[in-house]
Design a protein around this motif. Sequence first.
Motif, PDB file in Angstrom:
ATOM      1  N   PRO A   1       0.808  -1.217   0.000  1.00  0.00           N
ATOM      2  CA  PRO A   1       0.000   0.000   0.000  1.00  0.00           C
ATOM      3  C   PRO A   1       0.837   1.260   0.000  1.00  0.00           C
ATOM      4  CG  PRO A   1      -0.040  -1.063   2.164  1.00  0.00           C
ATOM      5  CD  PRO A   1       0.755  -1.946   1.260  1.00  0.00           C
ATOM      6  N   ALA A   2       2.040   1.153   0.480  1.00  0.00           N
ATOM      7  CA  ALA A   2       2.857   2.359   0.620  1.00  0.00           C
ATOM      8  C   ALA A   2       3.255   2.915  -0.736  1.00  0.00           C
ATOM      9  CB  ALA A   2       4.085   2.066   1.462  1.00  0.00           C
ATOM     10  N   GLU A   3       3.345   2.043  -1.722  1.00  0.00           N
ATOM     11  CA  GLU A   3       3.856   2.477  -3.024  1.00  0.00           C
ATOM     12  C   GLU A   3       2.796   3.205  -3.848  1.00  0.00           C
ATOM     13  OE1 GLU A   3       6.877   2.282  -3.305  1.00  0.00           O
ATOM     14  OE2 GLU A   3       7.346   0.839  -1.720  1.00  0.00           O
ATOM     15  N   LEU A   4       1.553   3.116  -3.414  1.00  0.00           N
ATOM     16  CA  LEU A   4       0.497   3.729  -4.202  1.00  0.00           C
ATOM     17  C   LEU A   4       0.366   5.206  -3.862  1.00  0.00           C
ATOM     18  CD1 LEU A   4      -2.208   0.932  -3.969  1.00  0.00           C
ATOM     19  CD2 LEU A   4      -0.773   1.529  -5.931  1.00  0.00           C
ATOM     20  N   GLY A   5      -0.060   5.970  -4.856  1.00  0.00           N
ATOM     21  CA  GLY A   5      -0.263   7.390  -4.613  1.00  0.00           C
ATOM     22  C   GLY A   5      -1.469   7.637  -3.728  1.00  0.00           C
ATOM     23  N   LEU A   6      -1.586   8.858  -3.288  1.00  0.00           N
ATOM     24  CA  LEU A   6      -2.704   9.224  -2.428  1.00  0.00           C
ATOM     25  C   LEU A   6      -4.036   9.020  -3.126  1.00  0.00           C
ATOM     26  CD1 LEU A   6      -4.031  10.527  -0.005  1.00  0.00           C
ATOM     27  CD2 LEU A   6      -3.428  12.764  -0.937  1.00  0.00           C
ATOM     28  N   ARG A   7      -4.059   9.397  -4.379  1.00  0.00           N
ATOM     29  CA  ARG A   7      -5.286   9.288  -5.151  1.00  0.00           C
ATOM     30  C   ARG A   7      -5.790   7.848  -5.174  1.00  0.00           C
ATOM     31  NH1 ARG A   7      -4.894  12.627 -10.515  1.00  0.00           N
ATOM     32  NH2 ARG A   7      -6.020  14.308  -9.521  1.00  0.00           N
ATOM     33  N   GLU A   8      -4.859   6.954  -5.504  1.00  0.00           N
ATOM     34  CA  GLU A   8      -5.240   5.546  -5.607  1.00  0.00           C
ATOM     35  C   GLU A   8      -5.719   5.014  -4.257  1.00  0.00           C
ATOM     36  OE1 GLU A   8      -6.107   2.647  -8.183  1.00  0.00           O
ATOM     37  OE2 GLU A   8      -5.210   4.609  -8.616  1.00  0.00           O
ATOM     38  N   ARG A   9      -5.035   5.401  -3.208  1.00  0.00           N
ATOM     39  CA  ARG A   9      -5.435   4.919  -1.887  1.00  0.00           C
ATOM     40  C   ARG A   9      -6.838   5.387  -1.533  1.00  0.00           C
ATOM     41  NH1 ARG A   9      -1.284   7.022   2.070  1.00  0.00           N
ATOM     42  NH2 ARG A   9      -0.447   8.037   0.197  1.00  0.00           N
ATOM     43  N   LYS A  10      -7.136   6.631  -1.854  1.00  0.00           N
ATOM     44  CA  LYS A  10      -8.486   7.140  -1.557  1.00  0.00           C
ATOM     45  C   LYS A  10      -9.544   6.359  -2.327  1.00  0.00           C
ATOM     46  CE  LYS A  10      -8.394  11.820   0.208  1.00  0.00           C
ATOM     47  NZ  LYS A  10      -8.914  13.196   0.017  1.00  0.00           N
ATOM     48  N   LYS A  11      -9.221   6.041  -3.567  1.00  0.00           N
ATOM     49  CA  LYS A  11     -10.178   5.281  -4.363  1.00  0.00           C
ATOM     50  C   LYS A  11     -10.460   3.937  -3.709  1.00  0.00           C
ATOM     51  CE  LYS A  11      -9.822   4.707  -8.857  1.00  0.00           C
ATOM     52  NZ  LYS A  11      -9.182   4.688 -10.202  1.00  0.00           N
ATOM     53  N   GLN A  12      -9.394   3.249  -3.338  1.00  0.00           N
ATOM     54  CA  GLN A  12      -9.545   1.959  -2.669  1.00  0.00           C
ATOM     55  C   GLN A  12     -10.432   2.106  -1.437  1.00  0.00           C
ATOM     56  OE1 GLN A  12      -8.196  -0.903  -3.746  1.00  0.00           O
ATOM     57  NE2 GLN A  12      -6.400  -0.390  -4.983  1.00  0.00           N
ATOM     58  N   ARG A  13     -10.213   3.215  -0.711  1.00  0.00           N
ATOM     59  CA  ARG A  13     -10.944   3.373   0.539  1.00  0.00           C
ATOM     60  C   ARG A  13     -12.429   3.607   0.299  1.00  0.00           C
ATOM     61  NH1 ARG A  13      -8.804   7.941   4.018  1.00  0.00           N
ATOM     62  NH2 ARG A  13      -6.967   7.686   2.671  1.00  0.00           N
ATOM     63  N   THR A  14     -12.751   4.470  -0.677  1.00  0.00           N
ATOM     64  CA  THR A  14     -14.181   4.682  -0.935  1.00  0.00           C
ATOM     65  C   THR A  14     -14.828   3.415  -1.464  1.00  0.00           C
ATOM     66  OG1 THR A  14     -13.315   5.866  -2.840  1.00  0.00           O
ATOM     67  CG2 THR A  14     -14.572   7.136  -1.257  1.00  0.00           C
ATOM     68  N   ARG A  15     -14.102   2.728  -2.317  1.00  0.00           N
ATOM     69  CA  ARG A  15     -14.652   1.484  -2.844  1.00  0.00           C
ATOM     70  C   ARG A  15     -14.989   0.532  -1.714  1.00  0.00           C
ATOM     71  NH1 ARG A  15     -14.436  -0.635  -7.775  1.00  0.00           N
ATOM     72  NH2 ARG A  15     -14.854  -2.866  -8.014  1.00  0.00           N
ATOM     73  N   ARG A  16     -14.046   0.401  -0.833  1.00  0.00           N
ATOM     74  CA  ARG A  16     -14.240  -0.496   0.297  1.00  0.00           C
ATOM     75  C   ARG A  16     -15.361  -0.005   1.218  1.00  0.00           C
ATOM     76  NH1 ARG A  16     -12.022  -4.551   2.744  1.00  0.00           N
ATOM     77  NH2 ARG A  16     -12.033  -4.720   5.025  1.00  0.00           N
ATOM     78  N   ALA A  17     -15.390   1.293   1.448  1.00  0.00           N
ATOM     79  CA  ALA A  17     -16.443   1.855   2.306  1.00  0.00           C
ATOM     80  C   ALA A  17     -17.818   1.580   1.711  1.00  0.00           C
ATOM     81  CB  ALA A  17     -16.224   3.355   2.477  1.00  0.00           C
ATOM     82  N   LEU A  18     -17.914   1.764   0.394  1.00  0.00           N
ATOM     83  CA  LEU A  18     -19.198   1.509  -0.256  1.00  0.00           C
ATOM     84  C   LEU A  18     -19.589   0.049  -0.124  1.00  0.00           C
ATOM     85  CD1 LEU A  18     -18.856   3.726  -3.445  1.00  0.00           C
ATOM     86  CD2 LEU A  18     -20.631   3.894  -1.698  1.00  0.00           C
ATOM     87  N   ARG A  19     -18.642  -0.834  -0.367  1.00  0.00           N
ATOM     88  CA  ARG A  19     -18.949  -2.257  -0.297  1.00  0.00           C
ATOM     89  C   ARG A  19     -19.372  -2.665   1.111  1.00  0.00           C
ATOM     90  NH1 ARG A  19     -15.629  -5.733  -3.825  1.00  0.00           N
ATOM     91  NH2 ARG A  19     -17.587  -5.677  -4.988  1.00  0.00           N
ATOM     92  N   ILE A  20     -18.621  -2.204   2.090  1.00  0.00           N
ATOM     93  CA  ILE A  20     -18.969  -2.550   3.470  1.00  0.00           C
ATOM     94  C   ILE A  20     -20.346  -2.009   3.834  1.00  0.00           C
ATOM     95  CG2 ILE A  20     -18.358  -2.133   5.869  1.00  0.00           C
ATOM     96  CD1 ILE A  20     -15.466  -2.287   5.130  1.00  0.00           C
ATOM     97  N   ALA A  21     -20.588  -0.746   3.482  1.00  0.00           N
ATOM     98  CA  ALA A  21     -21.890  -0.156   3.780  1.00  0.00           C
ATOM     99  C   ALA A  21     -23.004  -0.969   3.136  1.00  0.00           C
ATOM    100  CB  ALA A  21     -21.929   1.288   3.282  1.00  0.00           C
ATOM    101  N   ALA A  22     -22.793  -1.333   1.876  1.00  0.00           N
ATOM    102  CA  ALA A  22     -23.818  -2.089   1.153  1.00  0.00           C
ATOM    103  C   ALA A  22     -24.105  -3.410   1.855  1.00  0.00           C
ATOM    104  CB  ALA A  22     -23.363  -2.337  -0.288  1.00  0.00           C
ATOM    105  N   ILE A  23     -23.060  -4.150   2.172  1.00  0.00           N
ATOM    106  CA  ILE A  23     -23.250  -5.464   2.780  1.00  0.00           C
ATOM    107  C   ILE A  23     -23.885  -5.352   4.165  1.00  0.00           C
ATOM    108  CG2 ILE A  23     -22.022  -7.478   3.668  1.00  0.00           C
ATOM    109  CD1 ILE A  23     -20.104  -7.243   1.380  1.00  0.00           C
ATOM    110  N   ARG A  24     -23.378  -4.450   4.958  1.00  0.00           N
ATOM    111  CA  ARG A  24     -23.924  -4.297   6.307  1.00  0.00           C
ATOM    112  C   ARG A  24     -25.404  -3.936   6.267  1.00  0.00           C
ATOM    113  NH1 ARG A  24     -18.923  -2.934   9.107  1.00  0.00           N
ATOM    114  NH2 ARG A  24     -18.193  -5.061   9.474  1.00  0.00           N
ATOM    115  N   LEU A  25     -25.712  -2.903   5.490  1.00  0.00           N
ATOM    116  CA  LEU A  25     -27.091  -2.423   5.468  1.00  0.00           C
ATOM    117  C   LEU A  25     -28.042  -3.477   4.922  1.00  0.00           C
ATOM    118  CD1 LEU A  25     -26.654   1.283   4.312  1.00  0.00           C
ATOM    119  CD2 LEU A  25     -27.300   0.424   6.557  1.00  0.00           C
ATOM    120  N   VAL A  26     -27.641  -4.121   3.825  1.00  0.00           N
ATOM    121  CA  VAL A  26     -28.536  -5.097   3.211  1.00  0.00           C
ATOM    122  C   VAL A  26     -28.704  -6.313   4.112  1.00  0.00           C
ATOM    123  CG1 VAL A  26     -28.818  -6.676   1.274  1.00  0.00           C
ATOM    124  CG2 VAL A  26     -28.118  -4.333   0.876  1.00  0.00           C
ATOM    125  N   ALA A  27     -27.646  -6.715   4.779  1.00  0.00           N
ATOM    126  CA  ALA A  27     -27.759  -7.852   5.697  1.00  0.00           C
ATOM    127  C   ALA A  27     -28.749  -7.530   6.809  1.00  0.00           C
ATOM    128  CB  ALA A  27     -26.393  -8.186   6.286  1.00  0.00           C
TER     129      ALA A  27
END
Lengths: 210, 210
Positions: free
Chosen positions: B13-39
Amino acid sequence: MTQAGTNRATMEPAELGLRERKKQRTRRALRIAAIRLVAERGLDGVSVDDIAAAAEVSTRTFFNYFPTKDEAIVGLDPEDIREITEAVSSRPADESPLEALRAVMLQRAALVAPEQADLWPLRLSIIRRHPHLMAANAASWSSYEHALAETVGRRCGLDPARDPYPAVLVAAVLAVVRTLSVRWQEFPGAPLVEVLGQAFDSLARGLPPP
Amino acid sequence: MTQAGTNRATMEPAELGLRERKKQRTRRALRIAAIRLVAERGLDGVSVDDIAAAAEVSTRTFFNYFPTKDEAIVGLDPEDIREITEAVSSRPADESPLEALRAVMLQRAALVAPEQADLWPLRLSIIRRHPHLMAANAASWSSYEHALAETVGRRCGLDPARDPYPAVLVAAVLAVVRTLSVRWQEFPGAPLVEVLGQAFDSLARGLPPP
DNA sequence: AAAATTCTTGCAGAGACTGAATAAATGCAG
DNA sequence: CTGCATTTATTCAGTCTCTGCAAGAATTTT
């Protein structure tokens, strides 16, 4: 049989009431319209309104028959499901489950070719163009998978709820059939029945490297 | 867009730029939110608006990350796909294709248990509650199936476009893995890895009746 | 023929998804 | 650090899918 006159390619048992016959006809009309139109203009180029209009019913009626636009294209008729499970359970008892499924699927594939020479290839070409429809296809088979696993379980005295064998067998077989059907449309080398037959051989031998 | 290919499969993760890391984080946040809420509330009880709100992004942004509500729940990350195909192609060359797939899938299943102890069971329970998601799941694996078939083909010197063997093998294996994953959630008898192992044995022996 | 059942339809509306324009954030020189 | 280019986020308007409801038409039954 009391059937003197040969019905057309569509076998409509005249024993059904008028209401039931009309339902079958609209269902079929909707499905045909959906497949034809989408094959021509692509999935996004056709709205449910278009399909309903082509079948001469209201848009609302479309959704009385199919829960989804996708299902109108790739969905299985409940009747087909019944026929297939029945065919499996009436195979000779000394056949292995895999052999029984093989026999039924090959017979089915052989029937498909001449009967709906139009619709079947169109369906496959649509699925090839819109990969997510392959999944919708799998979805419509899922209730069917359950029923089939039940039937297979009964054949070999297993409870599908306890023993995973029936579910695994059915899942593998159907996945192979789906995959090869679509591939066959893409690379029409040998007849589908032959390709499927070889795949079943391969399955029965444990998928050895060729 | 000049991404130098990372040679390693390990996370850096350290080698990735800030932009890429943020993308990963929102993607993950969306997925977690989706799974939690729907469950919690069921698929129809949660709108994309809800999911986006929970992940603190706009609704439109949700669709920049996932083409569909379903995909947010069952979709595979492209990264997973890359990892898996890489794992397969780096198995010892004397293994049969089926053995290679077996090894990778079992290793994968073993990883799943401890890593995301929360999310994985939730996902499976959702799929069990909404069967059509199993299909969406299959859909998200379809591009992946192609890639995997390619890899398998390379292993045994076959052109996946000409010889159906790779496609058939991959389709069968993935169908079995999917089926058993969901079943396992339903009947948690033995550990998943064990159940999968037995299924692979059965496959390798030609799915004989037990 | 009237009653009961079932199917169709139109309507209103929620929600999924898209394209385009605008604002903000980030990466990269100089 | 400052300006410039690129990527990403948001807003907005709009289309399409799909559902519940209530009224009307067709089919079956009595």
